[in-house]
Design an enzyme around this catalytic site. Structure first.
Site, short mmCIF file in Angstrom:
data_model
loop_
_atom_site.label_atom_id
_atom_site.label_comp_id
_atom_site.label_asym_id
_atom_site.label_seq_id
_atom_site.Cartn_x
_atom_site.Cartn_y
_atom_site.Cartn_z
N HIS A 283 0.88 -1.18 0.00
CA HIS A 283 0.00 0.00 0.00
C HIS A 283 0.91 1.23 0.00
CE1 HIS A 283 -3.46 2.41 0.63
NE2 HIS A 283 -3.77 2.10 1.88
N HIS A 324 -1.82 -2.34 -9.74
CA HIS A 324 -2.80 -1.75 -8.83
C HIS A 324 -4.01 -2.66 -8.78
CE1 HIS A 324 -5.44 1.15 -6.90
NE2 HIS A 324 -4.33 1.76 -6.54
N ASP A 382 3.02 5.83 -6.92
CA ASP A 382 4.18 5.71 -6.03
C ASP A 382 5.49 5.60 -6.80
OD1 ASP A 382 2.81 5.86 -3.62
OD2 ASP A 382 2.05 3.85 -3.96
N1 CMC Z 1 5.52 -7.05 -10.41
C1 CMC Z 1 5.41 -8.26 -11.00
N2 CMC Z 1 4.26 -8.97 -11.09
C2 CMC Z 1 3.17 -8.41 -10.58
C3 CMC Z 1 3.19 -7.16 -9.94
C4 CMC Z 1 4.42 -6.47 -9.88
N3 CMC Z 1 4.50 -5.27 -9.30
N4 CMC Z 1 1.95 -6.84 -9.51
C5 CMC Z 1 1.17 -7.89 -9.85
N5 CMC Z 1 1.89 -8.82 -10.49
C6 CMC Z 1 1.36 -10.06 -11.09
C7 CMC Z 1 1.07 -11.12 -10.04
O1 CMC Z 1 2.18 -11.95 -9.78
C8 CMC Z 1 -0.08 -11.87 -10.67
O2 CMC Z 1 0.45 -12.72 -11.66
P1 CMC Z 1 -0.31 -14.13 -12.00
O3 CMC Z 1 -1.66 -13.73 -12.54
O4 CMC Z 1 0.57 -14.78 -13.02
O5 CMC Z 1 -0.40 -14.87 -10.70
C9 CMC Z 1 -0.85 -10.76 -11.41
O6 CMC Z 1 0.12 -9.75 -11.70
C10 CMC Z 1 -1.99 -10.15 -10.58
O7 CMC Z 1 -1.45 -9.72 -9.33
P2 CMC Z 1 -2.24 -9.74 -7.94
O8 CMC Z 1 -1.27 -9.82 -6.82
O9 CMC Z 1 -3.31 -10.78 -8.01
O10 CMC Z 1 -2.94 -8.31 -7.98
P3 CMC Z 1 -3.52 -7.56 -6.75
O11 CMC Z 1 -4.61 -6.69 -7.28
O12 CMC Z 1 -3.86 -8.48 -5.65
O13 CMC Z 1 -2.29 -6.66 -6.25
C11 CMC Z 1 -0.77 -4.88 -5.90
C12 CMC Z 1 -2.15 -5.31 -6.48
C13 CMC Z 1 -0.68 -3.35 -6.00
C14 CMC Z 1 -0.66 -5.29 -4.43
C15 CMC Z 1 0.34 -5.55 -6.74
O14 CMC Z 1 0.25 -5.13 -8.10
C16 CMC Z 1 1.74 -5.24 -6.19
O15 CMC Z 1 2.21 -5.94 -5.29
N6 CMC Z 1 2.42 -4.16 -6.72
C17 CMC Z 1 3.70 -3.75 -6.19
C18 CMC Z 1 3.50 -2.92 -4.94
C19 CMC Z 1 2.93 -1.54 -5.23
O16 CMC Z 1 3.39 -0.82 -6.11
N7 CMC Z 1 1.91 -1.15 -4.44
C20 CMC Z 1 1.31 0.18 -4.52
C21 CMC Z 1 -0.10 0.12 -4.94
S1 CMC Z 1 -0.68 1.75 -5.41
C22 CMC Z 1 -0.63 2.68 -4.00
C23 CMC Z 1 -1.76 2.43 -3.08
O17 CMC Z 1 -2.93 2.51 -3.48
O18 CMC Z 1 -1.47 2.22 -1.89
#
Ligand code: CMC
Length: 446
Positions: A283, A324, A382
């Site tokens: 987050h 995201h 971010d």
């Molecule tokens: N790098 C590589 N792979 C990724 C990433 C990433 N940053 N983000 C998602 N994926 C992949 C993930 O491995 C999954 O792959 P598969 O379908 O093959 O299993 C797919 O994309 C979907 O990911 P998810 O984890 O199911 O998506 P989510 O909606 O649960 O997670 C997230 C969203 C923001 C937690 C995630 O994208 C992440 O960890 N990003 C990096 C951390 C980040 O930048 N966070 C800030 C979010 S914006 C600020 C805020 O609102 O707080």
């Protein structure tokens, strides 16, 4: 076990209730009649099936991570993740970032309308008057070690505000709710500056009434004395950073504030809970994680290897600042932040900074890579705010504190929206998968 009625002829269609509400029908094996659930129509976005009555049928739903669940209704912020749209009270973030300022946005989030010139002046004067913190809070920060993480300190100081603002606070009174909101917006940058200065071994610098919100933040954070010169480009960038973080509907920290607030707890402590939730790298901690990741990558030559690591299912590494939960198109805040980032780097003459060049290269490679395209992973706000804050001279561990300051109006607007109407304590259920009942075994028989 749930059956949506496929193959059951006409019964699978939506129907209309006596009051004209569209209904969804849920067929469940073992329940003889279809369960009819009202379909709620939003002013924008997807329709929502109201499942509140399911529990009366002896059944409830399972949705870890709330990916398909609206936990409340709200009038404050709307996001269309596919279109890359973010509206605050109907106004697009791009227009607000271009034409408005942080305090005006705070007013808009709290009151639902843009202020008149007089209302704006009164609001700004109120916030300016409330900026100071007590000697107790100033002394408290001194109890932390120099290396203590600023987010831990911010959580504690906000908890201390709850202790200081508890007696006589009546959350059923609108005047008290509004005062709480104004105080929190006013005091958060002061707590942020106090936390930063403690880490630097510098004493508290009282806020200056002649400076606007962002200027005062820069002054109380960085100034050695009254002669500190404020760079207008940097002040404008700080104001934008606060604006771009001001609210983002039911994200993890805002939902935490709502959940904590739903118990009727002191609103300052509900915000402290939100700060704790924001700290995590998934987050608000992502902006700090972006810089740590760039430091770990070390050089442009290593980017390909790290992109491969991010794509490897067996490796937990992710590209921080990418992806995201809601935006499956470009994050509209990232577009604005990217522009501000370049303005700041040009102003400070650090646009050849190796860290920025690495970030730009990483962005390009990831955006062209099939893995990121398929999963619709784009840079989020971010990604650029981290780089901008680094250029401004804010230490990495303070990044999420800046996010905290910006997000405070959103948190408190959501809390106020919730407690101003009848509300229920937030109390999710669970799918229990533990042991069934068994008898206790005395120690000497185990
Ligand atoms: N790098 C590589 N792979 C990724 C990433 C990433 N940053 N983000 C998602 N994926 C992949 C993930 O491995 C999954 O792959 P598969 O379908 O093959 O299993 C797919 O994309 C979907 O990911 P998810 O984890 O199911 O998506 P989510 O909606 O649960 O997670 C997230 C969203 C923001 C937690 C995630 O994208 C992440 O960890 N990003 C990096 C951390 C980040 O930048 N966070 C800030 C979010 S914006 C600020 C805020 O609102 O707080």
């Amino acid at each position: 076990m749930a059956d949506t009625g496929e193959g059951m002829g006409d019964e699978s269609d939506d129907t209309t209730g006596a009051d004209g509400t569209r209904l969804a029908r849920l067929y469940v094996n073992g329940i003889d009649r279809p369960i009819e659930l009202p379909i709620l129509t939003p002013s924008l976005g997807q329709e929502v099936i109201d499942i509140g009555s399911l529990t009366n049928q002896g059944i409830f739903t399972y949705d870890p991570g709330f990916v398909s669940t609206a936990a409340c209704d709200s009038n404050i912020t709307y996001i269309d993740g596919d279109a890359g749209t973010l509206l605050h009270r109907g106004y697009p973030i791009e227009q607000l970032a271009e034409q408005s300022d942080f305090l005006e946005l705070c007013y808009l989030l709290l009151h639902g309308v843009l202020p008149s010139a007089d209302e704006k002046a009164v609001f700004e004067a109120t916030v300016t008057r409330e900026r100071g913190v007590t000697e107790g809070i100033q002394a408290m920060v001194g109890q932390f070690s120099r290396g203590a993480h600023p987010m831990g300190i911010m959580t504690a100081l906000t908890g201390a505000l709850a202790a200081e603002n508890h007696e006589g606070l009546d959350i059923t009174e609108e005047a008290h709710r509004l005062k709480t909101a104004e105080r929190l917006i006013a005091k958060m940058p002061t707590l942020a500056a106090l936390t930063y200065r403690h880490g630097q071994g510098k004493p508290y610098l009282p806020p200056r009434d002649d400076l606007n919100y962002a200027e005062n933040f820069l002054y109380t954070t960085f100034a050695g004395d009254e002669n500190y010169e404020i760079n207008p480009v940097i002040a404008h960038a700080m104001d934008r950073i606060f604006m771009l973080h001001a609210d983002h509907e039911q994200n993890a920290s805002t939902s935490t504030v709502r959940l904590a607030g739903s118990t009727g707890t002191n609103p300052y402590s509900a915000i402290a809970a939100g700060i704790a939730a924001l700290w995590g790298p998934s987050h608000g901690g992502a902006n700090e994680a972006v810089l740590n990741m760039l430091a770990e990558i070390g050089s442009v030559d290593n980017i390909d290897a790290f992109v491969e690591k991010a794509k490897d299912k067996d490796d937990p590494f992710r590209i921080m600042g990418f992806g995201h939960r809601v935006y499956k198109n470009y994050d509209p805040r990232a577009k604005v932040m990217q522009q501000t980032c370049h303005e700041v780097l040009a102003e400070l003459g650090v646009d050849r900074d190796p860290m920025l060049q690495m970030a730009q290269r990483l962005e390009k490679i990831a955006l062209e890579d099939e893995y990121f395209i398929e999963r619709r992973l784009y840079p989020n706000v971010d990604f650029y705010s981290g780089i901008t804050l680094k250029a401004v001279g804010i230490p990495t561990e303070m990044f999420t504190v800046i996010f905290t300051t910006g997000r405070t109006p959103g948190w408190i607007a959501h809390w106020r929206e919730m407690v101003s109407e009848p509300y229920k304590i937030g109390r999710p259920r669970q799918l229990y998968r533990g042991r069934t009942a068994r008898d206790y075994v005395p120690l000497d028989q185990r």
